[in-house]
Design a protein around this motif. Structure first.
Motif, PDB file in Angstrom:
ATOM      1  N   TRP A  46       0.841  -1.200   0.000  1.00  0.00           N
ATOM      2  CA  TRP A  46       0.000   0.000   0.000  1.00  0.00           C
ATOM      3  C   TRP A  46       0.881   1.257   0.000  1.00  0.00           C
ATOM      4  CZ3 TRP A  46      -2.648   2.284   4.860  1.00  0.00           C
ATOM      5  CH2 TRP A  46      -3.618   3.203   4.496  1.00  0.00           C
ATOM      6  N   ALA A  47       1.903   1.249   0.887  1.00  0.00           N
ATOM      7  CA  ALA A  47       2.809   2.400   0.977  1.00  0.00           C
ATOM      8  C   ALA A  47       3.568   2.593  -0.342  1.00  0.00           C
ATOM      9  CB  ALA A  47       3.789   2.204   2.128  1.00  0.00           C
ATOM     10  N   LEU A  48       4.022   1.476  -0.908  1.00  0.00           N
ATOM     11  CA  LEU A  48       4.770   1.545  -2.169  1.00  0.00           C
ATOM     12  C   LEU A  48       3.864   2.031  -3.306  1.00  0.00           C
ATOM     13  CD1 LEU A  48       7.727   0.877  -2.673  1.00  0.00           C
ATOM     14  CD2 LEU A  48       7.027  -1.388  -3.482  1.00  0.00           C
ATOM     15  N   GLY A  49       2.639   1.551  -3.297  1.00  0.00           N
ATOM     16  CA  GLY A  49       1.671   1.964  -4.321  1.00  0.00           C
ATOM     17  C   GLY A  49       1.427   3.457  -4.261  1.00  0.00           C
ATOM     18  N   ARG A  50       1.280   3.984  -3.048  1.00  0.00           N
ATOM     19  CA  ARG A  50       1.038   5.426  -2.907  1.00  0.00           C
ATOM     20  C   ARG A  50       2.297   6.225  -3.243  1.00  0.00           C
ATOM     21  NH1 ARG A  50      -0.236   4.378   2.785  1.00  0.00           N
ATOM     22  NH2 ARG A  50      -0.077   6.590   3.249  1.00  0.00           N
ATOM     23  N   GLY A  51       3.425   5.760  -2.749  1.00  0.00           N
ATOM     24  CA  GLY A  51       4.692   6.475  -2.977  1.00  0.00           C
ATOM     25  C   GLY A  51       5.041   6.565  -4.456  1.00  0.00           C
ATOM     26  N   THR A  52       4.885   5.451  -5.172  1.00  0.00           N
ATOM     27  CA  THR A  52       5.217   5.469  -6.604  1.00  0.00           C
ATOM     28  C   THR A  52       4.258   6.399  -7.361  1.00  0.00           C
ATOM     29  OG1 THR A  52       3.955   3.417  -6.769  1.00  0.00           O
ATOM     30  CG2 THR A  52       6.353   3.214  -6.809  1.00  0.00           C
ATOM     31  N   GLY A  53       2.991   6.445  -6.929  1.00  0.00           N
ATOM     32  CA  GLY A  53       2.026   7.340  -7.581  1.00  0.00           C
ATOM     33  C   GLY A  53       2.415   8.792  -7.387  1.00  0.00           C
ATOM     34  N   VAL A  54       2.813   9.148  -6.157  1.00  0.00           N
ATOM     35  CA  VAL A  54       3.165  10.547  -5.866  1.00  0.00           C
ATOM     36  C   VAL A  54       4.417  10.957  -6.646  1.00  0.00           C
ATOM     37  CG1 VAL A  54       3.975  12.098  -4.043  1.00  0.00           C
ATOM     38  CG2 VAL A  54       2.043  10.587  -3.607  1.00  0.00           C
ATOM     39  N   VAL A  55       5.440  10.090  -6.663  1.00  0.00           N
ATOM     40  CA  VAL A  55       6.677  10.469  -7.367  1.00  0.00           C
ATOM     41  C   VAL A  55       6.431  10.506  -8.888  1.00  0.00           C
ATOM     42  CG1 VAL A  55       9.157  10.051  -7.614  1.00  0.00           C
ATOM     43  CG2 VAL A  55       8.031   9.501  -5.472  1.00  0.00           C
ATOM     44  N   ALA A  56       5.542   9.610  -9.371  1.00  0.00           N
ATOM     45  CA  ALA A  56       5.192   9.649 -10.808  1.00  0.00           C
ATOM     46  C   ALA A  56       4.571  10.997 -11.157  1.00  0.00           C
ATOM     47  CB  ALA A  56       4.221   8.513 -11.152  1.00  0.00           C
ATOM     48  N   LEU A  57       3.674  11.476 -10.298  1.00  0.00           N
ATOM     49  CA  LEU A  57       3.037  12.770 -10.561  1.00  0.00           C
ATOM     50  C   LEU A  57       4.065  13.903 -10.531  1.00  0.00           C
ATOM     51  CD1 LEU A  57       0.179  13.705 -11.176  1.00  0.00           C
ATOM     52  CD2 LEU A  57      -0.183  14.076  -8.741  1.00  0.00           C
ATOM     53  N   ALA A  58       5.019  13.812  -9.610  1.00  0.00           N
ATOM     54  CA  ALA A  58       6.085  14.825  -9.550  1.00  0.00           C
ATOM     55  C   ALA A  58       6.899  14.798 -10.853  1.00  0.00           C
ATOM     56  CB  ALA A  58       6.990  14.563  -8.348  1.00  0.00           C
ATOM     57  N   MET A  59       7.185  13.590 -11.358  1.00  0.00           N
ATOM     58  CA  MET A  59       7.973  13.463 -12.602  1.00  0.00           C
ATOM     59  C   MET A  59       7.214  14.028 -13.798  1.00  0.00           C
ATOM     60  SD  MET A  59      10.916  12.261 -12.224  1.00  0.00           S
ATOM     61  CE  MET A  59      11.456  12.524 -10.581  1.00  0.00           C
ATOM     62  N   PHE A  60       5.898  13.771 -13.853  1.00  0.00           N
ATOM     63  CA  PHE A  60       5.108  14.308 -14.974  1.00  0.00           C
ATOM     64  C   PHE A  60       5.004  15.831 -14.883  1.00  0.00           C
ATOM     65  CE2 PHE A  60       2.981   9.938 -15.237  1.00  0.00           C
ATOM     66  CZ  PHE A  60       3.839   9.536 -16.244  1.00  0.00           C
ATOM     67  N   THR A  61       4.957  16.338 -13.649  1.00  0.00           N
ATOM     68  CA  THR A  61       4.928  17.800 -13.475  1.00  0.00           C
ATOM     69  C   THR A  61       6.220  18.401 -14.036  1.00  0.00           C
ATOM     70  OG1 THR A  61       3.568  17.555 -11.494  1.00  0.00           O
ATOM     71  CG2 THR A  61       4.742  19.642 -11.741  1.00  0.00           C
ATOM     72  N   LEU A  62       7.349  17.830 -13.621  1.00  0.00           N
ATOM     73  CA  LEU A  62       8.651  18.300 -14.105  1.00  0.00           C
ATOM     74  C   LEU A  62       8.731  18.205 -15.626  1.00  0.00           C
ATOM     75  CD1 LEU A  62      11.537  19.208 -13.237  1.00  0.00           C
ATOM     76  CD2 LEU A  62      12.163  16.797 -13.154  1.00  0.00           C
ATOM     77  N   SER A  63       8.220  17.088 -16.148  1.00  0.00           N
ATOM     78  CA  SER A  63       8.298  16.866 -17.584  1.00  0.00           C
ATOM     79  C   SER A  63       7.482  17.905 -18.356  1.00  0.00           C
ATOM     80  CB  SER A  63       7.804  15.451 -17.908  1.00  0.00           C
ATOM     81  OG  SER A  63       7.976  15.200 -19.266  1.00  0.00           O
ATOM     82  N   ILE A  64       6.275  18.217 -17.854  1.00  0.00           N
ATOM     83  CA  ILE A  64       5.426  19.219 -18.540  1.00  0.00           C
ATOM     84  C   ILE A  64       6.123  20.578 -18.517  1.00  0.00           C
ATOM     85  CG2 ILE A  64       3.281  20.544 -18.406  1.00  0.00           C
ATOM     86  CD1 ILE A  64       1.971  18.080 -18.670  1.00  0.00           C
ATOM     87  N   VAL A  65       6.621  20.977 -17.343  1.00  0.00           N
ATOM     88  CA  VAL A  65       7.273  22.288 -17.217  1.00  0.00           C
ATOM     89  C   VAL A  65       8.469  22.360 -18.170  1.00  0.00           C
ATOM     90  CG1 VAL A  65       8.560  23.787 -15.652  1.00  0.00           C
ATOM     91  CG2 VAL A  65       6.470  22.680 -14.856  1.00  0.00           C
ATOM     92  N   LEU A  66       9.308  21.321 -18.171  1.00  0.00           N
ATOM     93  CA  LEU A  66      10.504  21.343 -19.016  1.00  0.00           C
ATOM     94  C   LEU A  66      10.167  21.159 -20.502  1.00  0.00           C
ATOM     95  CD1 LEU A  66      13.147  19.571 -16.802  1.00  0.00           C
ATOM     96  CD2 LEU A  66      12.845  22.003 -17.245  1.00  0.00           C
ATOM     97  N   GLY A  67       9.044  20.500 -20.785  1.00  0.00           N
ATOM     98  CA  GLY A  67       8.584  20.407 -22.172  1.00  0.00           C
ATOM     99  C   GLY A  67       8.257  21.799 -22.700  1.00  0.00           C
ATOM    100  N   ILE A  68       7.594  22.585 -21.865  1.00  0.00           N
ATOM    101  CA  ILE A  68       7.229  23.954 -22.262  1.00  0.00           C
ATOM    102  C   ILE A  68       8.493  24.813 -22.399  1.00  0.00           C
ATOM    103  CG2 ILE A  68       6.026  26.050 -21.474  1.00  0.00           C
ATOM    104  CD1 ILE A  68       3.820  24.158 -20.350  1.00  0.00           C
ATOM    105  N   VAL A  69       9.448  24.635 -21.492  1.00  0.00           N
ATOM    106  CA  VAL A  69      10.720  25.372 -21.589  1.00  0.00           C
ATOM    107  C   VAL A  69      11.443  24.978 -22.887  1.00  0.00           C
ATOM    108  CG1 VAL A  69      13.025  25.663 -20.581  1.00  0.00           C
ATOM    109  CG2 VAL A  69      11.015  25.679 -19.094  1.00  0.00           C
ATOM    110  N   LEU A  93      -3.892  17.003 -21.242  1.00  0.00           N
ATOM    111  CA  LEU A  93      -5.084  16.374 -20.667  1.00  0.00           C
ATOM    112  C   LEU A  93      -4.672  15.332 -19.626  1.00  0.00           C
ATOM    113  CD1 LEU A  93      -8.181  16.067 -20.815  1.00  0.00           C
ATOM    114  CD2 LEU A  93      -7.851  14.402 -22.643  1.00  0.00           C
ATOM    115  N   LEU A  94      -3.617  14.596 -19.977  1.00  0.00           N
ATOM    116  CA  LEU A  94      -3.123  13.519 -19.099  1.00  0.00           C
ATOM    117  C   LEU A  94      -2.824  14.035 -17.682  1.00  0.00           C
ATOM    118  CD1 LEU A  94      -0.195  11.206 -20.250  1.00  0.00           C
ATOM    119  CD2 LEU A  94      -0.558  11.773 -17.883  1.00  0.00           C
ATOM    120  N   TRP A  95      -2.113  15.156 -17.610  1.00  0.00           N
ATOM    121  CA  TRP A  95      -1.641  15.642 -16.305  1.00  0.00           C
ATOM    122  C   TRP A  95      -2.796  15.972 -15.346  1.00  0.00           C
ATOM    123  CZ3 TRP A  95      -1.915  19.817 -13.127  1.00  0.00           C
ATOM    124  CH2 TRP A  95      -1.019  19.813 -12.050  1.00  0.00           C
TER     125      TRP A  95
END
Ligand code: HEM
Length: 189
Positions: free
Chosen positions: A6-29, A129-131
């Motif tokens: 359960w902890a791993l499932g939640r942790g991987t989801g949160v870090v995945a969202l952080a990675m997609f956030t970084l990716s969107i910002v840097l995609g725009i840059v 849309l994904l984000w």
């Protein structure tokens, strides 16, 4: 064991969202054509791509761990077909929808030299849309959604993506990037 999954499932989801956030910002840059200080000409594009791939691997881990968590009650169908889940079908279905979009964007990105820049670019719009779909899934489905740290995390990610999108829409943003230097960007994408 269930607690660990359960902890791993939640942790991987949160870090995945952080990675997609970084990716969107840097995609725009990257698309702006402006180099980031200290990162060189292609630094932002490299990190954009690496963050997207890391996020994708973490989503796979998110699904893999939660699949074995008996409380989540996931089936293989839930990985592909949205809104059929046994638990919180709407919020979980949004996660599935995000994965479906992610699969399309990832496959087309990996085949970008075959499909050409027009198709690549058109399909890449789906990341906008994904984000938000993934964010709403996280807030609706997650155990931690009402904790102060999760609220602060979601607010920080939303502010970063929101500010980048606003910048993307400003007239001062346009005119750089692929339109002027299509060859350069062909290397960065
Ligand atoms: C891009 C895709 C996805 C991302 C970025 C993502 C991210 C997240 C995040 C951040 C959470 C909140 C964790 C917490 O509260 O600490 C979460 C929860 C959850 N996700 Fe996803 N998710 C995605 C796709 C999916 C899919 C496709 C499914 C299932 C078919 C799924 C199932 C779940 C479940 C069951 C929870 C609740 C975990 C719990 O707190 O008990 N997710 N997800």
């Amino acid at each position: 064991m269930n607690e660990a999954l359960w902890a791993l499932g939640r942790g991987t989801g949160v870090v995945a969202l952080a990675m997609f956030t970084l990716s969107i910002v840097l995609g725009i840059v990257t698309r702006s054509g402006r180099p980031l200080p200290g990162l060189g000409r292609f630094g932002a594009a490299d990190i954009h791509r690496t963050a997207a791939l890391t996020g994708t691997a973490l989503v796979a881990a998110h699904l893999g761990t939660l699949f074995f968590d008996p409380y989540a009650q996931l089936t293989v169908t839930d990985f592909f077909v949205p809104f059929l889940g046994a638990v919180k079908p709407l919020w979980q279905g949004l996660g599935t929808l995000a994965v479906d979009l992610l699969a399309i964007v990832t496959v087309v990105s990996l085949l970008r030299h075959k499909v050409g820049p027009r198709v690549f670019k058109a399909v890449h719009w789906a990341t906008y849309l994904l984000w938000p779909v993934a964010l709403v899934h996280a807030l609706g489905n997650g155990t931690d959604a009402r904790t102060p740290w999760m609220i602060a995390f979601a607010a920080t990610c939303s502010a970063a993506v929101g500010a980048s999108v606003v910048w993307r829409l400003l007239p001062s943003y346009a005119g750089r990037g692929w339109r002027r230097t299509p060859r350069t960007l062909a290397h960065t994408r």
